[in-house]
Every structure is written in structure tokens, then in C-alpha cells.
Design a protein around this motif. Structure first.
Motif, PDB file in Angstrom:
ATOM      1  N   SER A   1      -6.912  26.893  28.054  1.00 29.32           N
ATOM      2  CA  SER A   1      -6.640  26.042  29.249  1.00 29.32           C
ATOM      3  C   SER A   1      -7.680  26.456  30.159  1.00 29.32           C
ATOM      4  N   HIS A   2      -8.095  25.861  30.882  1.00 29.09           N
ATOM      5  CA  HIS A   2      -8.928  26.170  32.025  1.00 29.09           C
ATOM      6  C   HIS A   2      -8.662  25.243  33.275  1.00 29.09           C
ATOM      7  N   ALA A   3      -8.852  25.704  34.333  1.00 30.06           N
ATOM      8  CA  ALA A   3      -9.004  24.847  35.741  1.00 30.06           C
ATOM      9  C   ALA A   3     -10.066  25.291  36.672  1.00 30.06           C
ATOM     10  N   ARG A   4     -10.398  24.243  37.294  1.00 27.92           N
ATOM     11  CA  ARG A   4     -11.339  24.474  38.431  1.00 27.92           C
ATOM     12  C   ARG A   4     -11.119  23.816  39.729  1.00 27.92           C
ATOM     13  N   PRO A   5      -9.971  24.204  40.307  1.00 29.29           N
ATOM     14  CA  PRO A   5      -9.649  23.560  41.356  1.00 29.29           C
ATOM     15  C   PRO A   5     -10.691  23.602  42.483  1.00 29.29           C
ATOM     16  N   SER A   6     -11.718  24.423  42.424  1.00 29.04           N
ATOM     17  CA  SER A   6     -12.732  24.427  43.351  1.00 29.04           C
ATOM     18  C   SER A   6     -13.559  23.313  43.418  1.00 29.04           C
TER      19      SER A   6
ATOM     20  N   ARG B   1     -19.068  18.653  40.889  1.00 22.80           N
ATOM     21  CA  ARG B   1     -19.127  19.521  39.515  1.00 22.80           C
ATOM     22  C   ARG B   1     -20.087  20.602  39.560  1.00 22.80           C
ATOM     23  N   SER B   2     -19.947  21.773  39.125  1.00 17.15           N
ATOM     24  CA  SER B   2     -20.986  22.384  38.936  1.00 17.15           C
ATOM     25  C   SER B   2     -21.645  22.363  37.501  1.00 17.15           C
ATOM     26  N   THR B   3     -22.807  22.073  37.368  1.00 12.85           N
ATOM     27  CA  THR B   3     -23.577  21.767  36.225  1.00 12.85           C
ATOM     28  C   THR B   3     -23.778  22.786  35.203  1.00 12.85           C
ATOM     29  N   GLY B   4     -23.665  24.260  35.896  1.00 11.12           N
ATOM     30  CA  GLY B   4     -23.606  25.430  34.845  1.00 11.12           C
ATOM     31  C   GLY B   4     -25.005  25.584  34.535  1.00 11.12           C
TER      32      GLY B   4
END
Lengths: 385, 384, 216
Positions: A109-114, C71-74
Motif C-alpha cells: 500500500s502506498h499513499a501520496r497525500p502531498s 503528480r510527481s513524474t519521478g
């Protein structure tokens, strides 16, 4: 085949952090997966399936499971997406191993609230569109209602909530959690109200996070002296639907149900045999509600908090990692963070927050910040049985 | 392994613009399912597993809460799974391990989809299934990927649109016998070819409709199943398989992931020659060519299904009946519910309750669904 | 029997910014015209077919979901997009299986190993499959001009399974086709990217306008 024990063979994570990373979600998850497989001393080709916990609108992608397999080496393998917290995906993975369907599986599981610009609107969309959304501009107001009900029911005060914050931030300062700091309850009390009676400091801030965990059957765990056993796990649904009308305010009904089932599995009271508890308290009062559920007594929960019995080095260290208040709210990955921290405790790898001689732990997580459903796990080391 | 049975099933009508709310649809499907098990009380159900595809259709985030009360899940375990279009059959797979693990004796599996709320059309929401950086800026829509896959499949086996259109003719005719069907009809190949071109080579009648609907299935462990019914239908093989997200790096001519999932499910069910041993097929048919494409994967022989179709063997009275229910093309396609409808159809067929749709001597059936970016295969093998 | 549309006033749109409130009101107006009759028809047809008695009046409440992401495109996609800005297709190559990866990634999903060798590709390739879109996301609206789309496989990147014709891998992307009549398009047709003028490129997949046929 099947019906036997289920073990944690390895864990990997990108530690919680408030800042936007240079990696995208795939690259970040790849790093955690590499770590988990190395930790399990296993080649990814031996892993048979993947369980992920994702939510479409948290990902910003519809049908989020499309983007899960490659970065964990699970292309062309079994896949199941569970729309909820990490521990719910773990529940599914546990059943799949116990059934004999697979011997070794990964849970991610991952989350990127930022990366979400208006998260409050996302969470608000979990509420009834006709009756609640037009009224609540911020869904966290639900937590305010719930906190008020808890305080009024138990005769506790916001100072008690501040004590929870003080403890968890102190623990996080030792564990390396991003929001750890030395902050007294009095200082917490000086932060402004946001959803009265909740003050700003009673609310967990956000953090980005990934967890990858490798589970295996008894046979797969054989020979490993570090394998931690998932002795029991149970999930229980909410007391209400999206409109929240029937919700049992001020209490976590689900804990009682889950605890009863876990107790039945273990033929004993899991709380009594636990050396620590990790729980995803998104708001300070939720820690007390969860503990009240575990103890079957709100008065006892408050007594323990006030007398310091939940601190590191005392009777029942609660959130030695610093919990969500100290490590951040990582949305659907929050349960993963709590789980990985508990596994490290039982392996004696928790560093400066190690609970001495920890052999068993309870891990709990809420389905979302404002839902009253959740999952309860009882973990123990090989020599605890 | 603990054996798991389907002991009951129920569903709502599949319709466009069904005026009922999602909880009402779920409630209706659950009630019909429990009625099917001799008016079983919901209290005997240990837990609920939901499946519903993108949150966006219902206009909810985290829409498990929609099913919570409607399926009487209060105080019980209730989680939701989804793998795009593969969700309905994935729910049966997940339901299987719930019961086979020994943790549940009875489990209600509920799938629903309400596709009519999005305005102007659910298609807009499908745009967000694409890679956000390299694909979404191109303004793709879901039918694109079907069209691209269909074209590749036609090229690989030199297939005509005329032959592929026969799938629509067959399934819509089958659906005439389904009491809940949305688009049962007697049409001709001509009608399909003359319907308007949406995204070439896909015409309107090649596509299943957007629908609202719900399906519920009750699963039980062996001991309990024998007490509840004289005609349990056993789920003897389950599998899912997910291919890479980089779909532009793959050959779309053969659904390798469906093949792998099927092989696993057959092994589990002890099936060595599916063409001989399987009596009834419910392959996923959101588009005409998909039924053939998926059957190729299920049979493990690229290009075989179109030949069977040509020989009339896929008809209900043929040797290898496919989509006797009427499939998604005929019954309707409320995504997750459509997949579970296929599992329910196996239950009805194998317990000889399929009425006018009944395939004679049906002992073994296979249901399959598919989803994501032409990526996931979900398969169950059922046996009388 | 009728269908009534509830239109939110400004005050009931708690917490919504002005722009959103405006969008929502607009959507509500459109729903009123476009769909009420369909709902009414379905309502009529459902009578007696369910345990729920159909209401005399169906109430329709429009609401809008508006979620925004940054979104960060990485690492891999950032370099890919920067390459596009310079008029190049950048990819990575796995030292395990030797595959060229476009769109690029920093890991190989076949070998599950880290990948850090970068390569540059001209973007020339072949049409793996194609289609012609007559509609956009609203099936009821026909596009003014049909749009050919295709999956492009880049030259020299194909991995073919031995003994079969199945392509196990090819570096490739989804894009549009241009400068070509629909009936001229064929699978296997050779194509090249047509770039936007350099000053107009921003580092997006749309810096390539389309792929055009290479005539020999």
C-alpha cells in the motif's frame, strides 16, 4: 495444505515523510519491494500473488490496480485490490494463504497525500451526497462530533486528548517520525480549535508512505528465526452507512466485535498478553476510543493515559512509534506503517523505541479517518506461543 | 482444501437509468439471493464481500459504505475488492478464500454498479484509467483500447467483422430468455454492421450497454452448504492474473493473462482438457470480439474460438455453449455486477434452474471476467 | 409521475468556490434538458418489478466531483518528458533481458532489477494496431473529423517469442496518426513522429503532434 499459521517473512518501506519526493509512486514502491524481498531473503519469483490497498480518488486514477504489478515484480501473477486500509488487504492475504491457495504473497500500500490538492473534497465525497455533503464543507467535522460525544460520555477533557498528542510526539521524536517533537500537553492546548473540541494539534498531519510486506505459510516460514506470526486478524464494518445517521457516536463499536473474534481464535484475551499496541489514531480521541474498546472500559483507558501507563517503558506502551500524530496520516497506507512498526518491535529492531522483551502486539487500523470500522491484528513471535 | 459452494443467487433487472439508488439495488439482489436459499435469515450470514468498479460511477469516494446497511453488514466483516472489469469474478475468487480459509462458514458476495449518474456520460470517467503522464494528455477514451485490441486480434487470425458480429446476434438472442435482461433482441449480422461506427472497427451493436444493476451470491462451507441446499454448486478452481501496466509494450492478439489464470484454475479443479470437460462457458463479453478473444485464452488455443463460432458450437444448443445467459451484450453490463452475473449463471445452469436458458447435461462451468488496461483475467471453475 | 430536478442555490453549496458553484449550476441545467425523460421512462418501466414502489416523483440532485492532483513524474518519466521537449525519445535498457523500455522505467518488470542505462531513439517505428475514433467521451456526440489512433512500436525493440509470431515485448506508446487517410492505414505501416515546433514544446506527450507515414 492450508488452515495453518500465517507468518510475516519480510517488510520494506519508504519511511513516512511530509515532503514531495523525486520518485513517482512506482519508483518509490519498487524501492520498498526490493527491501521487503531482501528482508524476507526471498526471490520475487517465489512470490505468488499481490494484495494491494488502494482507493481510486486517493491515487487520482480510476481502477487503481492497473498500476500495481510491475514495481513489485508481480506481473502475470495473482492480484487483488482491496479498497481500504492496508490491514484490510492484509486480512485478504491472510485468508488466501490460510486457504492453501498460495504459499507466499506480498501486500502493498502506498499513499501520496502531498500530491492531492484538495483532499478534504475527496474524503467529503465518502459522505452521503444528498444529506451530508451540502452541509459539511470539511469532512473532519465528523471527527469533531465524534470527539465531543466521547468527551461528554466519559467526562474527559481536551487536556486528555492533549496528553495523547504529547506522548505520541515524544515517541516519534525518538523513533524518527517526521512530526516528532517535545511538546507539552499545555502547549498542545494552546493550538486553536479546528473542529471543536478538537484543536489543530489533535489532528494528524499528512505524510507520504509505502509499505510492502511479504507473508508466508507455516511451511514457507520454516527455518526463519525472525518470522512473526499473524496469530489472528479480524475486520468489522461500520455501524452506519454513508449518511452516518445510525453511527454510534463517541465509541468504536467495531473494536468489541473484532476483539471478541480474535479472543476466540486465541482462546484468551489478546490485550492481556500484548506487550504493545500500534494504532492509526488520525485524531487524538481515537486512540482513547480504541483503547477503551480493547479494555472494555473508558474509565480504565483514561486512567492508564493519565498515569502514564501508555508511555514507553510502562505497562502497555501505546503507539511507541509515535502513531499517526507523530508519523503522519498516510491515508490507506497508515495501517501499513503501524504494522511494519509492530513487526520491528517483535523482532527487536525498533531501535530507540524498542519495548523490551516484546513478544506480542496488537495492531489496529481504521478504514478511513472518519469511518467507524476497522481491522484488528494480533501478532506474536515464534517463542511467544 | 476446504470445499466452497454457491448455495444461492439473486439479481436485480439490469437497466439503463434504473431509478433506484445503489443501496436499494443491493437490498433487492440480497433479498432475492436469500429467498433463493429458502428465505434464509441474514443473521446466518457471517460476513459480506462487495465488489464495485470505479468509485467515480456512484459519485462516491470509498463506496463500501453504500453496501454496508443495504447488505445488513453492520457489525460484520465487510470489505470491497475490485480489479476493474474483472471485479465480478474476482469477488467470487475472493469469496472463495474467505470461506476456504476456515474463517467464514457463510459469506454474502455482493456486486453492483450504477453507471447512469455520471453526466454527460460514464465514458468521461474512463479517461482517468489511463496513465496520467503519457496517455491522459492524448484525450483517450475506453473504446479506443477495445478498438485497438480488436483490430490486432482480427489481424492475427484474419477475422472478418461479419463473423465477430455473430457474437452479438447469439448473445442478444440468448438474453431474450433472461428475465432481468436489458437488451435481449433478435438481430442480424447486418444490423450490427449497419449500426453506427463508434471507434472503428467497433460499431454500436458490438458494445454492451452502460447499465445499473446488482447481483448477490451466497457462499458456504461444505458442511453448511449441505444443510442449506440439495443442489450446491461447488467452486473448485479460482485464479486471477494481472499483466503489466505497460500495455503498449505487449501484443494484444492473445490474452496471455487469461490463459495463465485459466490454467491455474483448471489445475486446482483437476481439469486437464477444458474443451472436453467444460460443459458451459461464461466468458466476459463487453464487446463482441472479447468473447472469442477470452475463449481463446480459456481454451489455450489462439484462433480456436472463432472457428467454434463459425461451426455454431458456441450456441446454446452447440457443443460448447458460450454466454447462454445472454452475456453482457444481452443482459447488460453494470461492470462488477455483470461479472458476478456470470458466476450466478453458472449456479443456475449447474443446479438446473436456468429455465428456458438451461443447457442440457451441464456439470462443469467456467466463468471469466477481464479488466483494467487489457490486463487482468479472473476465472472460476464450478462443478455440480 | 414526473421527475423533479433539485437545483442547489448558492448557500447550499457549502465550501465550494465560486467557479465550482458555477460549474455545478451549469451541469444542473444541462441535466434538466438532457436526461430527465430517460429517468422518467426507466421509472415507469420499473413499476411492479421490484419490492420498492416507484415514487410518483423522481428527484434528481446534481452534484459535481472535482478532485485535483499534482503528480510527481519521478525519475524515469521526468527524463522522458524532457527528452520530448528536445525532440527525442528517451528510454532505458535492462541489462538482464536486454529490452528497451519506452515509456522508460527505472526498474525492469521482467527481471525485477534496477535499470539505469539510458538510450535515445529516433521515434520511428511501425503501427502495432490502430483504430479510428468517431466519438470522444460522450458517445452521443460525433467528432467533426474522425481521429486515427494507434499503438506505435519503435524500430528495433521487438522481442518475438521463439517458434510463434507473438510479440513478447516492444517499446511502444499510444498516439495519434496524421497526414494519412483512414483507408491507407495498415498494421505494420512504418511511421515517424511529427514534432511541434521547438518553441512550442513544453515537455509533454503532446509535443509530438502525431505520427505520420514514412513513404519509401
Amino acid at each position: 495444505m492450508g488452515q495453518g499459521g500465517v507468518y510475516v517473512l519480510g517488510v520494506g518501506e519508504i519511511p513516512p515523510s511530509s515532503s514531495l519526493r523525486d520518485l513517482d509512486f512506482r519508483e518509490m514502491t519498487f524501492e520498498a519491494a526490493v527491501q521487503a524481498y531482501a528482508d524476507a531473503d526471498i526471490d520475487p519469483s517465489e512470490v505468488e500473488g499481490l494484495f494491494t490497498a488502494e482507493q481510486d480518488f486517493v491515487e487520482g486514477i480510476s481502477i487503481a490496480d492497473e498500476y500495481t504489478p510491475d514495481q513489485v515484480g508481480m506481473r502475470l501473477k495473482f492480484n487483488m485490490l482491496v479498497a481500504g486500509d492496508f490491514l484490510e488487504a492484509l486480512f485478504h492475504a491472510y485468508m488466501a494463504v490460510r486457504s492453501g491457495l498460495m504459499e507466499v504473497v506480498a501486500v502493498e500500500s502506498h499513499a501520496r497525500p502531498s500530491e492531492i490538492e484538495n483532499y478534504a473534497d475527496v474524503l467529503r465525497a465518502s459522505l452521503d451526497p444528498h444529506c451530508l455533503r451540502p452541509i459539511l464543507s470539511d469532512p473532519y467535522a465528523i471527527a469533531g462530533l465524534d470527539a465531543r460525544a466521547f468527551l461528554s460520555k466519559t467526562g474527559s477533557t481536551t487536556h486528555d486528548l492533549s496528553l495523547v498528542v504529547e506522548k505520541n510526539l515524544r515517541n516519534a521524536a525518538r523513533s524518527g517520525g517526521p512530526y516528532g517533537e517535545a511538546l507539552s500537553a499545555e502547549e498542545v492546548e494552546r493550538s486553536p480549535f479546528v473542529y471543536e473540541p478538537l484543536r489543530r494539534r489533535h489532528v494528524a498531519r499528512f505524510s507520504d508512505y509505502v509499505a510492502v510486506v511479504v507473508l508466508g505459510s507455516e511451511r514457507a516460514a520454516k527455518g526463519s528465526d525472525r518470522a512473526v506470526e499473524i496469530a489472528s486478524i479480524w475486520q468489522t464494518g461500520a455501524t452506519s452507512g454513508a449518511h452516518q445517521w445510525m453511527r454510534s457516536w463517541g465509541a468504536m463499536e467495531w473494536v468489541r466485535g473484532a476483539l471478541e473474534r480474535v479472543g476466540r481464535d486465541l482462546h484468551g484475551n489478546p490485550v492481556r498478553s500484548s506487550d504493545l499496541v500500534e494504532f492509526t489514531e488520525f485524531f487524538a480521541h481515537q486512540e482513547l476510543q480504541f483503547l477503551s474498546g480493547l479494555l472494555g472500559s473508558e474509565a480504565e483507558a483514561l486512567r492508564m493515559l493519565r498515569s502514564g501507563d501508555l508511555d514507553l517503558g510502562s505497562a502497555l506502551p501505546f503507539n511507541p512509534s509515535g502513531g499517526c500524530l507523530g508519523n503522519g496520516n498516510s491515508l490507506n497506507a497508515s495501517g501499513g506503517r503501524a504494522f511494519v512498526d509492530a513487526v520491528r518491535q517483535l523482532r527487536g529492531e525498533a531501535g530507540r523505541v524498542q519495548v523490551k522483551g516484546a513478544k506480542a502486539a496488537i495492531v489496529g487500523s481504521l478504514h478511513t479517518e472518519i469511518s467507524d470500522s476497522g481491522t484488528l491484528v494480533f501478532l506474536r513471535t515464534g517463542d511467544a506461543t | 482444501m476446504r470445499r466452497v459452494a454457491i448455495v444461492g443467487a439473486g439479481m436485480t433487472d439490469f437497466r439503463s437509468m434504473l431509478p433506484h439508488s445503489s443501496p436499494e439495488m443491493i437490498r433487492e439482489a440480497v433479498r432475492r439471493c436469500l429467498d433463493d436459499v429458502g428465505s434464509l435469515s441474514i443473521r446466518y450470514v457471517d460476513g459480506v464481500l462487495c465488489a464495485s468498479a470505479p468509485d467515480a460511477f456512484d459519485g462516491y469516494h470509498d463506496k463500501v459504505s453504500i453496501a454496508n446497511e443495504a447488505a445488513c453488514a453492520i457489525g460484520k466483516p465487510v470489505t470491497r475488492v475490485f480489479v476493474g472489469g474483472g471485479s465480478g469474478v474476482a469477488a467470487a475468487v475472493s469469496g472463495w478464500y474467505h470461506v476456504a480459509s476456515g474463517l467464514f462458514d457463510t459469506l454474502l458476495v455482493v456486486a453492483w454498479e450504477k453507471m447512469s449518474p455520471p453526466y454527460p456520460h460514464a465514458q468521461k470517467l474512463f479517461q482517468t484509467i489511463f496513465e496520467p503522464v503519457v496517455e491522459q494528455p492524448l484525450g483517450p477514451n475506453l473504446i479506443w483500447i477495445f478498438a485497438l485490441e480488436m483490430r490486432r486480434y482480427m489481424e492475427a487470425h484474419n477475422l472478418s467483422k461479419e463473423l465477430i458480429a455473430e457474437v452479438a446476434v447469439k448473445n442478444k438472442a440468448n438474453a431474450l430468455d433472461h428475465p432481468h435482461a436489458q437488451l435481449g433482441a433478435r438481430i442480424t449480422v447486418e444490423d450490427v454492421l449497419k449500426s453506427e461506427v463508434m471507434v472503428w472497427p467497433v460499431n454500436r451493436l458490438d458494445i454492451s450497454p452502460t447499465s445499473d444493476g446488482a447481483v448477490a451470491v451466497l457462499l458456504a462451507s461444505e458442511n453448511v452448504a449441505r444443510k442449506l441446499t440439495d443442489t450446491p454448486v461447488w467452486i473448485d478452481g479460482v485464479a486471477t492474473c494481472l499483466d503489466s501496466q505497460y500495455w503498449t509494450n505487449r501484443d494484444l492478439a492473445f490474452p496471455y493473462y487469461v490463459y495463465l489464470a485459466a490454467q491455474k484454475a483448471y489445475r486446482m479443479a483437476g481439469i486437464t482438457n477444458p474443451l472436453k470437460e467444460v460443459d458451459v462457458w461464461e466468458p466476459y463479453d463487453p464487446f463482441t470480439y472479447k468473447e472469442l478473444h477470452h475463449l481463446d485464452g480459456l481454451l489455450g488455443k489462439p484462433g480456436l474460438a472463432p472457428r467454434l463460432l463459425k461451426e455454431g458450437q458456441l450456441h446454446r444448443d452447440g457443443d460448447h455453449p458460450a454466454s447462454p445467459s445472454g452475456g453482457l451484450l444481452g443482459v447488460g453490463n453494470p461492470i462488477a455486477a455483470a461479472g458476478l452475473m456470470k458466476v450466478a449463471e453458472l449456479y443456475w445452469q449447474l443446479s438446473e434452474r436456468a429455465g428456458k436458458r438451461q443447457v442440457p447435461n451441464a456439470y462443469v462451468g467456467v466463468a471469466q471476467a477481464w479488466g483494467d488496461l487489457m490486463q487482468v483475467g479472473t476465472v472460476v471453475v464450478c462443478r455440480r | 409521475m414526473s421527475v423533479r430536478l433539485v437545483k442547489f442555490g448558492g448557500e447550499t453549496l457549502a465550501g465550494l468556490e465560486g467557479r465550482l458553484a458555477e460549474l455545478l449550476s451549469k451541469a444542473a441545467a444541462e441535466v434538466g434538458e438532457g436526461r430527465v425523460s430517460s429517468w422518467a421512462k426507466a421509472l415507469e418501466e420499473s413499476k411492479g418489478r421490484t419490492e420498492f414502489e416507484a415514487p410518483e416523483t423522481l428527484v434528481v440532485t446534481p452534484y459535481l466531483l472535482d478532485f485535483r492532483y499534482r503528480r510527481s513524474t519521478g525519475i524515469a518519466l521526468t527524463r522522458f518528458l524532457e527528452g520530448l521537449k528536445e525532440g527525442k525519445f528517451l528510454g532505458t535498457r535492462c541489462s538482464g533481458c536486454g529490452r528497451v523500455l519506452i515509456p522508460p522505467r527505472t526498474f525492469c518488470e521482467w527481471c525485477f532489477r534496477r535499470v539505469d542505462e539510458w538510450i535515445e531513439h529516433s521515434g520511428e517505428g511501425e503501427v502495432a494496431t490502430y483504430s479510428i475514433a468517431y466519438i470522444g467521451t460522450n458517445p452521443k456526440v460525433r467528432l467533426p473529423k474522425p481521429e486515427p489512433i494507434a499503438v506505435i512500436w519503435f524500430e528495433g525493440t521487438k522481442v518475438v517469442r521463439p517458434n510463434t509470431r507473438t510479440v513478447a515485448h516492444a517499446a511502444g506508446i499510444l498516439h495519434r496518426l496524421g497526414e494519412v487517410e483512414p483507408q491507407e492505414i495498415m498494421i505494420g505501416m512504418r511511421v515517424r513522429p511529427v514534432w511541434r515546433p521547438e518553441e512550442e514544446r513544453v515537455g509533454s506527450i503532446t509535443d509530438v503532434l502525431y505520427f505520420a507515414s514514412v513513404r519509401r
